[in-house]
Design a protein around this motif. Structure first.
Motif, PDB file in Angstrom:
ATOM      1  N   GLY A  38      26.441  19.615 -15.362  1.00  0.00           N
ATOM      2  CA  GLY A  38      25.365  19.137 -14.123  1.00  0.00           C
ATOM      3  C   GLY A  38      25.069  19.315 -12.786  1.00  0.00           C
ATOM      4  O   GLY A  38      25.982  20.453 -12.887  1.00  0.00           O
ATOM      5  N   PRO A  39      24.665  18.920 -12.030  1.00  0.00           N
ATOM      6  CA  PRO A  39      24.166  20.096 -10.724  1.00  0.00           C
ATOM      7  C   PRO A  39      24.999  19.936  -9.776  1.00  0.00           C
ATOM      8  O   PRO A  39      26.655  19.433 -10.282  1.00  0.00           O
ATOM      9  CB  PRO A  39      23.469  19.636  -9.764  1.00  0.00           C
ATOM     10  CG  PRO A  39      23.511  18.206 -10.066  1.00  0.00           C
ATOM     11  CD  PRO A  39      23.982  17.862 -12.069  1.00  0.00           C
ATOM     12  N   ARG A  58      23.295  18.575  -5.699  1.00  0.00           N
ATOM     13  CA  ARG A  58      21.848  18.978  -5.875  1.00  0.00           C
ATOM     14  C   ARG A  58      21.017  17.762  -5.860  1.00  0.00           C
ATOM     15  O   ARG A  58      21.441  17.733  -6.854  1.00  0.00           O
ATOM     16  CB  ARG A  58      21.794  20.220  -6.070  1.00  0.00           C
ATOM     17  CG  ARG A  58      22.441  21.035  -4.666  1.00  0.00           C
ATOM     18  CD  ARG A  58      21.866  22.633  -4.975  1.00  0.00           C
ATOM     19  NE  ARG A  58      22.452  23.719  -4.158  1.00  0.00           N
ATOM     20  CZ  ARG A  58      23.092  24.596  -4.741  1.00  0.00           C
ATOM     21  NH1 ARG A  58      22.846  24.548  -5.621  1.00  0.00           N
ATOM     22  NH2 ARG A  58      24.261  25.457  -4.536  1.00  0.00           N
ATOM     23  N   PRO A  59      19.876  17.845  -6.127  1.00  0.00           N
ATOM     24  CA  PRO A  59      19.757  17.067  -6.949  1.00  0.00           C
ATOM     25  C   PRO A  59      20.020  17.021  -9.114  1.00  0.00           C
ATOM     26  O   PRO A  59      18.861  18.299  -8.682  1.00  0.00           O
ATOM     27  CB  PRO A  59      18.167  16.318  -6.547  1.00  0.00           C
ATOM     28  CG  PRO A  59      18.679  16.546  -5.127  1.00  0.00           C
ATOM     29  CD  PRO A  59      19.358  17.699  -4.913  1.00  0.00           C
ATOM     30  N   PHE A  60      20.002  16.560  -9.401  1.00  0.00           N
ATOM     31  CA  PHE A  60      19.414  16.835 -11.075  1.00  0.00           C
ATOM     32  C   PHE A  60      18.678  17.668 -11.378  1.00  0.00           C
ATOM     33  O   PHE A  60      18.475  18.654 -12.463  1.00  0.00           O
ATOM     34  CB  PHE A  60      20.109  15.800 -11.717  1.00  0.00           C
ATOM     35  CG  PHE A  60      19.867  15.976 -13.118  1.00  0.00           C
ATOM     36  CD1 PHE A  60      21.621  16.246 -13.564  1.00  0.00           C
ATOM     37  CD2 PHE A  60      18.755  15.703 -14.056  1.00  0.00           C
ATOM     38  CE1 PHE A  60      21.348  17.180 -14.824  1.00  0.00           C
ATOM     39  CE2 PHE A  60      19.632  15.741 -15.240  1.00  0.00           C
ATOM     40  CZ  PHE A  60      21.206  16.147 -15.757  1.00  0.00           C
ATOM     41  N   ASP A  61      17.171  16.596 -10.722  1.00  0.00           N
ATOM     42  CA  ASP A  61      15.974  17.389 -11.463  1.00  0.00           C
ATOM     43  C   ASP A  61      15.333  18.337 -10.387  1.00  0.00           C
ATOM     44  O   ASP A  61      14.245  18.926 -11.093  1.00  0.00           O
ATOM     45  CB  ASP A  61      15.359  16.233 -11.429  1.00  0.00           C
ATOM     46  CG  ASP A  61      14.869  15.830  -9.656  1.00  0.00           C
ATOM     47  OD1 ASP A  61      15.507  16.315  -8.902  1.00  0.00           O
ATOM     48  OD2 ASP A  61      13.957  14.841  -9.970  1.00  0.00           O
ATOM     49  N   GLY A  62      16.144  18.931 -10.151  1.00  0.00           N
ATOM     50  CA  GLY A  62      15.878  20.175  -8.954  1.00  0.00           C
ATOM     51  C   GLY A  62      15.105  20.032  -7.873  1.00  0.00           C
ATOM     52  O   GLY A  62      14.622  21.591  -7.532  1.00  0.00           O
ATOM     53  N   ARG A  63      14.908  19.199  -7.794  1.00  0.00           N
ATOM     54  CA  ARG A  63      13.551  19.091  -6.748  1.00  0.00           C
ATOM     55  C   ARG A  63      14.333  18.597  -5.533  1.00  0.00           C
ATOM     56  O   ARG A  63      15.346  18.651  -5.153  1.00  0.00           O
ATOM     57  CB  ARG A  63      13.089  17.526  -6.802  1.00  0.00           C
ATOM     58  CG  ARG A  63      12.022  18.045  -8.171  1.00  0.00           C
ATOM     59  CD  ARG A  63      11.168  16.856  -8.415  1.00  0.00           C
ATOM     60  NE  ARG A  63      10.554  15.734  -7.636  1.00  0.00           N
ATOM     61  CZ  ARG A  63      10.090  14.769  -7.490  1.00  0.00           C
ATOM     62  NH1 ARG A  63      10.408  14.176  -8.767  1.00  0.00           N
ATOM     63  NH2 ARG A  63       9.620  13.423  -6.855  1.00  0.00           N
ATOM     64  N   CYS A  65      15.781  17.360  -2.063  1.00  0.00           N
ATOM     65  CA  CYS A  65      16.932  15.718  -1.620  1.00  0.00           C
ATOM     66  C   CYS A  65      16.071  14.472  -1.188  1.00  0.00           C
ATOM     67  O   CYS A  65      15.277  15.662  -0.262  1.00  0.00           O
ATOM     68  CB  CYS A  65      18.136  16.029  -1.673  1.00  0.00           C
ATOM     69  SG  CYS A  65      18.682  17.013   0.150  1.00  0.00           S
TER      70      CYS A  65
END
Length: 130
Positions: A38-39, A58-63, A65
């Protein structure tokens, strides 16, 4: 009741400084996080107690927070002094005031709490229930 609580942050080091300052007066310390694919994250817990845990990621989707509208994490403090220390430490580490330490009798007898926003805007409550 809870396994863990997670909030998204944009800067792990900045978040760690904020949460170290807020959580140390409550008896929580950082623990190592074993990479699991995961991140990147940081974790706090009560020494000698496996769960519950509190994480910043850090948000998992990379976008970017974002703070939850209506969401809040509340941490239990051992004393009103610990609430005051956590609040002061959070402000010193870039947090923002959302309600200074003090009694809140409308929540219950001997209820003493404070509210902060972490540097990413997540709402944090520290409470002692006498």
């Amino acid at each position: 009741m809870f396994s863990h609580v997670t909030v998204g942050v944009s800067d792990l080091d900045r978040a760690a400084a904020f949460y170290d300052a807020v959580l140390a007066p409550l008896g929580l310390v950082q623990r190592d996080v074993v990479p699991d694919g995961g991140p990147p994250s940081r974790c706090w817990h009560i020494p000698g107690v496996n769960l519950p845990r509190f994480y910043t990621y850090r948000p998992f989707d990379g976008r970017p927070c974002s703070a939850a509208n209506g969401g809040m994490v509340a941490f239990l403090a051992p004393s009103p002094k610990a609430v005051e220390d956590a609040y002061a430490g959070g402000l010193q580490q870039g947090g923002a005031d959302e309600g200074p330490p003090g009694p809140r009798p409308h929540y219950g007898p001997d209820y003493f709490g404070a509210y902060l926003r972490d540097p990413d805007g997540n709402k944090v409550h520290v409470v002692h229930r006498g």
